[in-house]
Enzyme design. Sequence first.
Site, PDB file in Angstrom:
ATOM      1  N   GLU A   1     -39.273  63.009 -61.690  1.00  0.00           N
ATOM      2  CA  GLU A   1     -38.449  64.218 -61.709  1.00  0.00           C
ATOM      3  C   GLU A   1     -37.298  63.965 -60.742  1.00  0.00           C
ATOM      4  O   GLU A   1     -37.434  64.145 -59.529  1.00  0.00           O
ATOM      5  CB  GLU A   1     -39.253  65.450 -61.290  1.00  0.00           C
ATOM      6  CG  GLU A   1     -38.432  66.729 -61.379  1.00  0.00           C
ATOM      7  CD  GLU A   1     -39.127  67.918 -60.757  1.00  0.00           C
ATOM      8  OE1 GLU A   1     -38.873  69.053 -61.213  1.00  0.00           O
ATOM      9  OE2 GLU A   1     -39.906  67.741 -59.798  1.00  0.00           O
TER      10      GLU A   1
ATOM     11  N   ASP B   1     -43.389  64.408 -59.029  1.00  0.00           N
ATOM     12  CA  ASP B   1     -42.704  65.658 -58.744  1.00  0.00           C
ATOM     13  C   ASP B   1     -41.667  65.474 -57.638  1.00  0.00           C
ATOM     14  O   ASP B   1     -41.914  64.773 -56.651  1.00  0.00           O
ATOM     15  CB  ASP B   1     -43.736  66.713 -58.318  1.00  0.00           C
ATOM     16  CG  ASP B   1     -43.125  68.058 -58.044  1.00  0.00           C
ATOM     17  OD1 ASP B   1     -42.729  68.735 -58.999  1.00  0.00           O
ATOM     18  OD2 ASP B   1     -43.034  68.434 -56.856  1.00  0.00           O
TER      19      ASP B   1
END
Length: 525
Positions: free
Chosen positions: A256, A206
């Site tokens: 990401e 993330d």
Amino acid sequence: MGQPTPATDDGWWRSAVIYQVYVRSFADGDGDGTGDLAGVRARLPYLAELGVDALWFNPWYRSPMKDGGYDVADYRAIDPAFGTLAEAEKLIAEARELGIRTIVDIVPNHVSDQHPWFRAALAGGPERELFHFRPGRGDHGELPPNDWTSEFGGPAWTRLPDGDWYLHLFAPEQPDLNWAHPAVRQEHEDILRFWFDRGVTGVRIDSAALLAKDPRLPDFTEGRDPHPYVDRDELHDVYRAWRAVADEYGAVFVGEVWLPDTERFARYLRPDELHTAFNFSFMTCPWDAARLRRSIDDTLAEHAPVGAPATWVLCNHDVTRTVTRYGRADTGFDFATKAFGTPTDLDLGTRRARAAALLSLALPGAVYVYQGEELGLPEADIPLDRIEDPMHARSGGTDPGRDGCRVPLPWAAGEPHAGFGGEPWLPQPDGWAAYAADRQAEDPGSVLSLYRAAVRLRPEFGDGPLTWLPAPDGVLAFARAGALCVVNLADTPVDLPAHSALLLASGPLDAAGRLPADTAVWLRS
């Protein structure tokens, strides 16, 4: 538990179909209204029939759920709302028996304010060095240490009763870690091994480009180079160390990484760093042939120098669902506010979403399918008093938040709450049962049937490169191996190119055998 045999990296991830599971909204196995691991385990046959290669789970760790689980309090424990660590181990093993691998989410930029490290830091312990604590500015320290703003709106600093401030690029309940400290790096490498030892074969990272901060924590100045906290060079050492851990197990990473600079983006995909990264330009592209082709070309070009496969994503847990996004006549989408200029036409959006599914699944690389996309779910309107996403509150109500794409799935049309389980934690819209998986499974023309057929037929495109074919304006046509994909984004029907067989169509051809607007086909050459 005994350490399992490390997985073998056979390159499966280069062309995989990966299904994103937002556990809280997938299926409720114990009837409390919250999705859980028992619900996922019960639906593994459904996922196997869909034909996916792997499951990516959004954070399932112990968390106060101030940001949907992205505020992690303990990476080595499953949140009690979802189940137990033993259940997670069973889920990983049962999925693998069905040929489905498991990818977990790691959130390295920050932890929960309930994490033991941060609680010890608040008590004045040496753990303060693991975060970014600073005195404030102003005559009495009443101003934040710098002018950084949170990704969720408002300042990126919160003041404590002792007068110091701490940094959080997201919600105040998510304090940023200090990645210059060796204990932070060691802890995350240990977390990777913990999950790889339990049979996990991949990790999604993330906010992968935000970890490293300029140690001076200077004010943000537009155009500052290097950026004080995005895509800093020292971050690559972190991922090289992670790659060494993953290589011990044959495991893979997907990052990401939101970067406009394609050369900087590609650096994360060098052979000794991350295996793949999400492709956001394709996901946020409007329904426009020229812009989609440019996005596809740019994506393939930026991956080519490092030999990494592209990834294709139409939707995820952070963006408006595809049917709604494509159901706007002008496709004028503001990604920041999720606002459009025209009302949604669900029929139009569904036609386009079906065509986009065939487009994405025909492209070279890996494809991610967010739960419910295979059911053709639209975005749901959430009553203001039921919105939980902190983006809504932090924006002063101007951002509707992300809960509209997180509504619990409909499984059985004739059961309470459309077969999800107990009364869902987010309200399901009226008519949600019309999208139920059991009803769609019996309908050969449903979105679910289309996805099942597309995943089954996808090998027709082989592993080769993409070659664009001559096509009218507004039409995308390309060949890979022995198959062709044609997508009509124009306003009028078009003739199909020469072919030996029609493999699959997102919708019916017209009476003359032409491809209608907002429709895609797969052809055998």
